[in-house]
Design a protein around this motif. Structure first.
Motif, PDB file in Angstrom:
ATOM      1  N   GLU A 148      41.361  -0.069  55.978  1.00  0.00           N
ATOM      2  CA  GLU A 148      40.146  -0.223  56.881  1.00  0.00           C
ATOM      3  C   GLU A 148      40.491   0.705  58.343  1.00  0.00           C
ATOM      4  O   GLU A 148      41.726   0.578  58.799  1.00  0.00           O
ATOM      5  CB  GLU A 148      40.308  -1.677  57.398  1.00  0.00           C
ATOM      6  CG  GLU A 148      39.003  -1.777  58.347  1.00  0.00           C
ATOM      7  CD  GLU A 148      38.924  -3.337  58.540  1.00  0.00           C
ATOM      8  OE1 GLU A 148      39.208  -3.824  59.576  1.00  0.00           O
ATOM      9  OE2 GLU A 148      38.371  -4.051  57.670  1.00  0.00           O
ATOM     10  N   GLY A 149      39.750   1.695  58.414  1.00  0.00           N
ATOM     11  CA  GLY A 149      39.683   2.393  59.357  1.00  0.00           C
ATOM     12  C   GLY A 149      40.502   3.885  59.253  1.00  0.00           C
ATOM     13  O   GLY A 149      41.011   4.577  60.288  1.00  0.00           O
ATOM     14  N   THR A 150      41.073   4.134  57.859  1.00  0.00           N
ATOM     15  CA  THR A 150      41.942   5.279  57.631  1.00  0.00           C
ATOM     16  C   THR A 150      41.116   6.043  56.721  1.00  0.00           C
ATOM     17  O   THR A 150      40.168   5.744  55.850  1.00  0.00           O
ATOM     18  CB  THR A 150      43.288   4.913  57.198  1.00  0.00           C
ATOM     19  OG1 THR A 150      43.065   4.280  55.992  1.00  0.00           O
ATOM     20  CG2 THR A 150      43.870   3.746  57.985  1.00  0.00           C
ATOM     21  N   PRO A 151      41.482   7.525  56.820  1.00  0.00           N
ATOM     22  CA  PRO A 151      41.195   8.526  55.559  1.00  0.00           C
ATOM     23  C   PRO A 151      41.784   7.996  54.183  1.00  0.00           C
ATOM     24  O   PRO A 151      42.665   7.419  54.294  1.00  0.00           O
ATOM     25  CB  PRO A 151      41.741   9.685  56.158  1.00  0.00           C
ATOM     26  CG  PRO A 151      41.896   9.681  57.565  1.00  0.00           C
ATOM     27  CD  PRO A 151      42.484   8.253  57.551  1.00  0.00           C
ATOM     28  N   PRO A 152      41.217   8.518  53.380  1.00  0.00           N
ATOM     29  CA  PRO A 152      41.573   8.164  51.733  1.00  0.00           C
ATOM     30  C   PRO A 152      42.987   8.809  51.616  1.00  0.00           C
ATOM     31  O   PRO A 152      43.599   9.851  52.252  1.00  0.00           O
ATOM     32  CB  PRO A 152      40.723   8.883  50.728  1.00  0.00           C
ATOM     33  CG  PRO A 152      39.395   9.241  51.770  1.00  0.00           C
ATOM     34  CD  PRO A 152      39.879   9.336  52.986  1.00  0.00           C
ATOM     35  N   ALA A 153      43.915   7.892  51.118  1.00  0.00           N
ATOM     36  CA  ALA A 153      45.371   8.101  50.762  1.00  0.00           C
ATOM     37  C   ALA A 153      45.557   7.620  49.483  1.00  0.00           C
ATOM     38  O   ALA A 153      44.959   6.616  48.766  1.00  0.00           O
ATOM     39  CB  ALA A 153      46.282   7.508  51.764  1.00  0.00           C
ATOM     40  N   PRO A 154      46.537   8.288  48.829  1.00  0.00           N
ATOM     41  CA  PRO A 154      46.851   7.869  47.502  1.00  0.00           C
ATOM     42  C   PRO A 154      47.463   6.414  47.498  1.00  0.00           C
ATOM     43  O   PRO A 154      48.343   5.831  48.314  1.00  0.00           O
ATOM     44  CB  PRO A 154      48.109   8.710  47.044  1.00  0.00           C
ATOM     45  CG  PRO A 154      47.960  10.000  47.650  1.00  0.00           C
ATOM     46  CD  PRO A 154      47.384   9.552  49.194  1.00  0.00           C
ATOM     47  N   GLY A 155      47.141   5.652  46.482  1.00  0.00           N
ATOM     48  CA  GLY A 155      47.158   4.194  46.488  1.00  0.00           C
ATOM     49  C   GLY A 155      47.281   3.796  45.164  1.00  0.00           C
ATOM     50  O   GLY A 155      46.592   4.420  44.169  1.00  0.00           O
ATOM     51  N   PRO A 156      47.904   2.608  44.653  1.00  0.00           N
ATOM     52  CA  PRO A 156      47.887   2.298  43.180  1.00  0.00           C
ATOM     53  C   PRO A 156      46.762   1.228  42.931  1.00  0.00           C
ATOM     54  O   PRO A 156      46.130   0.579  43.756  1.00  0.00           O
ATOM     55  CB  PRO A 156      49.232   1.461  43.238  1.00  0.00           C
ATOM     56  CG  PRO A 156      49.561   0.944  44.590  1.00  0.00           C
ATOM     57  CD  PRO A 156      48.936   1.837  45.547  1.00  0.00           C
ATOM     58  N   VAL A 157      46.716   1.043  41.667  1.00  0.00           N
ATOM     59  CA  VAL A 157      45.648  -0.242  41.443  1.00  0.00           C
ATOM     60  C   VAL A 157      46.721  -1.328  40.769  1.00  0.00           C
ATOM     61  O   VAL A 157      46.835  -2.262  41.326  1.00  0.00           O
ATOM     62  CB  VAL A 157      44.525   0.312  40.162  1.00  0.00           C
ATOM     63  CG1 VAL A 157      43.734  -1.011  39.877  1.00  0.00           C
ATOM     64  CG2 VAL A 157      43.936   1.460  40.896  1.00  0.00           C
ATOM     65  N   ASN A 158      47.199  -1.111  39.512  1.00  0.00           N
ATOM     66  CA  ASN A 158      48.061  -1.950  38.943  1.00  0.00           C
ATOM     67  C   ASN A 158      49.402  -0.978  38.615  1.00  0.00           C
ATOM     68  O   ASN A 158      49.474  -0.769  37.324  1.00  0.00           O
ATOM     69  CB  ASN A 158      47.780  -2.703  37.962  1.00  0.00           C
ATOM     70  CG  ASN A 158      46.340  -3.617  38.291  1.00  0.00           C
ATOM     71  OD1 ASN A 158      46.678  -4.477  39.288  1.00  0.00           O
ATOM     72  ND2 ASN A 158      45.413  -3.652  37.469  1.00  0.00           N
ATOM     73  N   PHE A 159      50.340  -0.933  39.505  1.00  0.00           N
ATOM     74  CA  PHE A 159      51.390   0.012  39.111  1.00  0.00           C
ATOM     75  C   PHE A 159      52.712  -0.876  38.757  1.00  0.00           C
ATOM     76  O   PHE A 159      53.006  -1.897  39.055  1.00  0.00           O
ATOM     77  CB  PHE A 159      52.030   0.484  40.564  1.00  0.00           C
ATOM     78  CG  PHE A 159      53.081   1.369  40.505  1.00  0.00           C
ATOM     79  CD1 PHE A 159      52.833   3.033  40.311  1.00  0.00           C
ATOM     80  CD2 PHE A 159      54.386   1.130  40.724  1.00  0.00           C
ATOM     81  CE1 PHE A 159      54.008   3.881  40.401  1.00  0.00           C
ATOM     82  CE2 PHE A 159      55.422   2.083  40.590  1.00  0.00           C
ATOM     83  CZ  PHE A 159      55.158   3.381  40.439  1.00  0.00           C
ATOM     84  N   PHE A 160      53.445  -0.370  37.496  1.00  0.00           N
ATOM     85  CA  PHE A 160      54.246  -1.220  36.859  1.00  0.00           C
ATOM     86  C   PHE A 160      55.187  -0.529  35.821  1.00  0.00           C
ATOM     87  O   PHE A 160      54.856   0.697  35.492  1.00  0.00           O
ATOM     88  CB  PHE A 160      53.828  -2.143  35.993  1.00  0.00           C
ATOM     89  CG  PHE A 160      52.800  -1.900  34.752  1.00  0.00           C
ATOM     90  CD1 PHE A 160      53.508  -1.728  33.541  1.00  0.00           C
ATOM     91  CD2 PHE A 160      51.466  -1.296  35.007  1.00  0.00           C
ATOM     92  CE1 PHE A 160      52.683  -1.333  32.564  1.00  0.00           C
ATOM     93  CE2 PHE A 160      51.000  -0.961  34.095  1.00  0.00           C
ATOM     94  CZ  PHE A 160      51.358  -0.901  32.661  1.00  0.00           C
ATOM     95  N   VAL A 161      56.521  -0.903  36.177  1.00  0.00           N
ATOM     96  CA  VAL A 161      57.315  -0.367  34.989  1.00  0.00           C
ATOM     97  C   VAL A 161      57.058  -0.967  33.626  1.00  0.00           C
ATOM     98  O   VAL A 161      56.873  -2.289  33.383  1.00  0.00           O
ATOM     99  CB  VAL A 161      58.602  -1.005  35.371  1.00  0.00           C
ATOM    100  CG1 VAL A 161      59.882  -0.418  34.241  1.00  0.00           C
ATOM    101  CG2 VAL A 161      59.171   0.137  36.638  1.00  0.00           C
ATOM    102  N   VAL A 162      56.902  -0.186  32.635  1.00  0.00           N
ATOM    103  CA  VAL A 162      56.459  -0.578  31.186  1.00  0.00           C
ATOM    104  C   VAL A 162      57.672  -1.545  30.592  1.00  0.00           C
ATOM    105  O   VAL A 162      58.843  -1.032  30.460  1.00  0.00           O
ATOM    106  CB  VAL A 162      56.086   0.559  30.259  1.00  0.00           C
ATOM    107  CG1 VAL A 162      55.873  -0.110  28.884  1.00  0.00           C
ATOM    108  CG2 VAL A 162      54.996   1.497  30.593  1.00  0.00           C
ATOM    109  N   PRO A 163      57.440  -2.759  30.193  1.00  0.00           N
ATOM    110  CA  PRO A 163      58.411  -3.548  29.546  1.00  0.00           C
ATOM    111  C   PRO A 163      58.864  -2.843  28.100  1.00  0.00           C
ATOM    112  O   PRO A 163      58.132  -2.473  27.195  1.00  0.00           O
ATOM    113  CB  PRO A 163      57.806  -4.680  29.338  1.00  0.00           C
ATOM    114  CG  PRO A 163      56.241  -4.601  29.446  1.00  0.00           C
ATOM    115  CD  PRO A 163      56.029  -3.296  30.102  1.00  0.00           C
ATOM    116  N   ARG A 164      60.158  -3.358  28.020  1.00  0.00           N
ATOM    117  CA  ARG A 164      60.711  -2.941  26.364  1.00  0.00           C
ATOM    118  C   ARG A 164      61.587  -3.844  25.717  1.00  0.00           C
ATOM    119  O   ARG A 164      61.392  -3.828  24.515  1.00  0.00           O
ATOM    120  CB  ARG A 164      61.915  -1.362  26.929  1.00  0.00           C
ATOM    121  CG  ARG A 164      60.996  -0.389  27.147  1.00  0.00           C
ATOM    122  CD  ARG A 164      62.096   0.420  27.770  1.00  0.00           C
ATOM    123  NE  ARG A 164      63.430   0.754  26.760  1.00  0.00           N
ATOM    124  CZ  ARG A 164      63.730   1.403  25.950  1.00  0.00           C
ATOM    125  NH1 ARG A 164      62.769   2.439  25.743  1.00  0.00           N
ATOM    126  NH2 ARG A 164      64.796   1.371  25.294  1.00  0.00           N
TER     127      ARG A 164
END
Length: 447
Positions: A341-357
């Protein structure tokens, strides 16, 4: 539990949709007029209508305090040659849109200005409606959660339950238009132990079920690890960080893999296409992950959101990008231009995760399962600090409880030592929505 009221509710969903749609229609006319008055300029208006309902649990009385309200904002970006400007203001009607554009034009200055890359992708869907925010539903969900997940004998020190919904419209001077929207329901709980507080949370799109069994298990395991006799940790053992302890490291890795973070680290940018991490590390950001806490079809710049593979078996493939950061690194934007709110667009995640193994664990190791609440986990960029407790484990059996230890870990150096990744992926609203499975490291406490 009694319910006390704070602010009065905002407009209904239908009224909110009417206000935002009227603003969007007026925005096109205002942008046309602005372009005529400012020859050679380009401009856009981002309109957002938000609603939020919160229930705050009062531990001393057992009551909930209700607060409900909303916001209507207009953000303008303008470009002219090498100059650009940004402004955001609360608005109440179409007549105020010109004021936002004028404020952005007055703030234009030289710098790394990035003009929009054409109109947004056409949005054939009709404008979205607001889902209902229900105080009754929120209270029922809150009471069920508190009665389900709190370990026996524990007192809830604080709890917050929130429902939120937003509608957005991006309008560009060249006629492009894109609708967006999101909703969310979340709960944060703080429990005290003799060695510090545990804070945990659940979140989901509004109306979806919460993973309460997972939250209950984490709280119970955290209390067990932080109560009772404990011994000093053996600094020579490998470290196994369970998801609740591993996720601050994943959140720090997110900072490194944002386009604005990456742009400030030339060595990391030069590593794209190379293998700076071990083969056990793969990282994704996926808007459709079934365990994720967020859903998004287009970002706040009108760019489609798609699943991204950022690290593939140790090889760095790229970064999360807004239009601006993508242009600075000479790549295509990938739908991660998000606005707080109140800022220009900046890079952000949606669902960021380390892939399980599902990698095997060592024969002997220190298992850290519970993170003690601290004011910050990243006191300076690239350095993760946390306090965590757990167990010493031999051949899969917990043999003794270890007192909480202080970890201060540099990124990305720590991830370069990663030796294994588990299968127990968990997403945490308390860590920017990041997802972490168990992470296995060599001894990191020596010295």
């Amino acid at each position: 539990m009694p319910l006390t009221s704070g602010e009065p509710p905002g407009a209904s969903g239908g009224e909110a949709r009417g206000v935002l749609d009227a603003l969007a229609e007026a925005a096109r006319a205002r942008l046309e007029a602005f372009s005529r008055e400012h020859a050679g300029s380009r401009a856009e208006l981002f309109l957002s209508e938000g609603r939020r309902l919160t229930l705050e649990y009062e531990a001393s009385t057992g009551a909930f305090t209700l607060n409900q309200g909303g916001s209507l904002l207009a953000a303008a970006r303008v470009w002219q040659g090498e100059r650009s400007g940004f402004a955001t203001l609360p608005v109440s009607g179409p007549e105020e849109l010109s004021r936002v554009l004028t404020a952005a034009a007055r703030r234009m200055s030289a710098g790394p200005a990035v003009s929009p890359l054409g109109p947004p992708v056409p949005d054939a869907s009709s404008p979205l409606s607001f889902p209902e925010l229900s105080a009754q539903r929120a209270r029922e969900r809150a009471e069920h959660l508190l009665g389900t997940v709190i370990p026996p004998g524990r007192v809830v020190q604080a709890a917050l339950f929130a429902q939120s919904a937003a509608r957005t419209v991006l309008v560009r001077g060249d006629g492009g238009l894109a609708h967006g929207g999101s909703s969310r329901e979340e709960a944060f709980v703080r429990c005290e132990t003799s060695r510090g507080a545990i804070v945990d949370a659940v979140a989901s799109p509004l109306g979806a079920s919460w993973p309460l069994e997972s939250l209950r298990a984490r709280l119970a395991e955290g209390v067990e690890a932080l109560e009772g006799p404990a011994e000093a940790v053996d600094v020579n053992l490998p470290l196994v960080l369970r998801p609740a302890v591993a996720v601050p490291l994943v959140e720090a890795l997110l900072w490194l893999l944002r386009g604005d973070g990456g742009a400030s680290l030339p060595a990391l940018v030069r590593a794209v296409g190379k293998k700076p991490f071990p083969s056990v590390l793969s990282v994704q950001d996926d808007p459709l992950h079934p365990l994720g806490t967020q859903q998004l079809a287009i970002d706040d710049e009108g760019v489609p959101v798609r699943a991204l593979r950022l690290i593939e078996e140790g090889r760095l493939l790229g970064f999360l990008h807004s239009v601006g950061t993508a242009a600075r690194l000479g790549v295509e934007p990938n739908g991660r231009g998000l606005r707080l709110e109140g800022t220009p667009p900046a890079p952000g995640p949606v669902n960021f995760f380390v892939v399980p193994r599902g990698d095997a664990l060592p024969e002997r190791y220190t298992e850290l399962v519970a993170r003690v609440e601290t004011f910050t986990t990243m006191p300076r960029p690239g350095m993760v600090s946390l306090v965590a407790g757990g167990w010493e484990v031999h051949a899969g059996r917990r043999v003794r409880r270890v007192a909480p230890v202080d970890l201060s870990l540099p990124m990305p150096e720590t991830f370069r030592t990663l030796q294994g990744v588990g299968m127990d992926l968990t997403f945490f609203p308390t860590a920017g929505g990041c997802g972490a499975p168990t992470l296995v490291f060599p001894p990191l406490l020596r010295g």
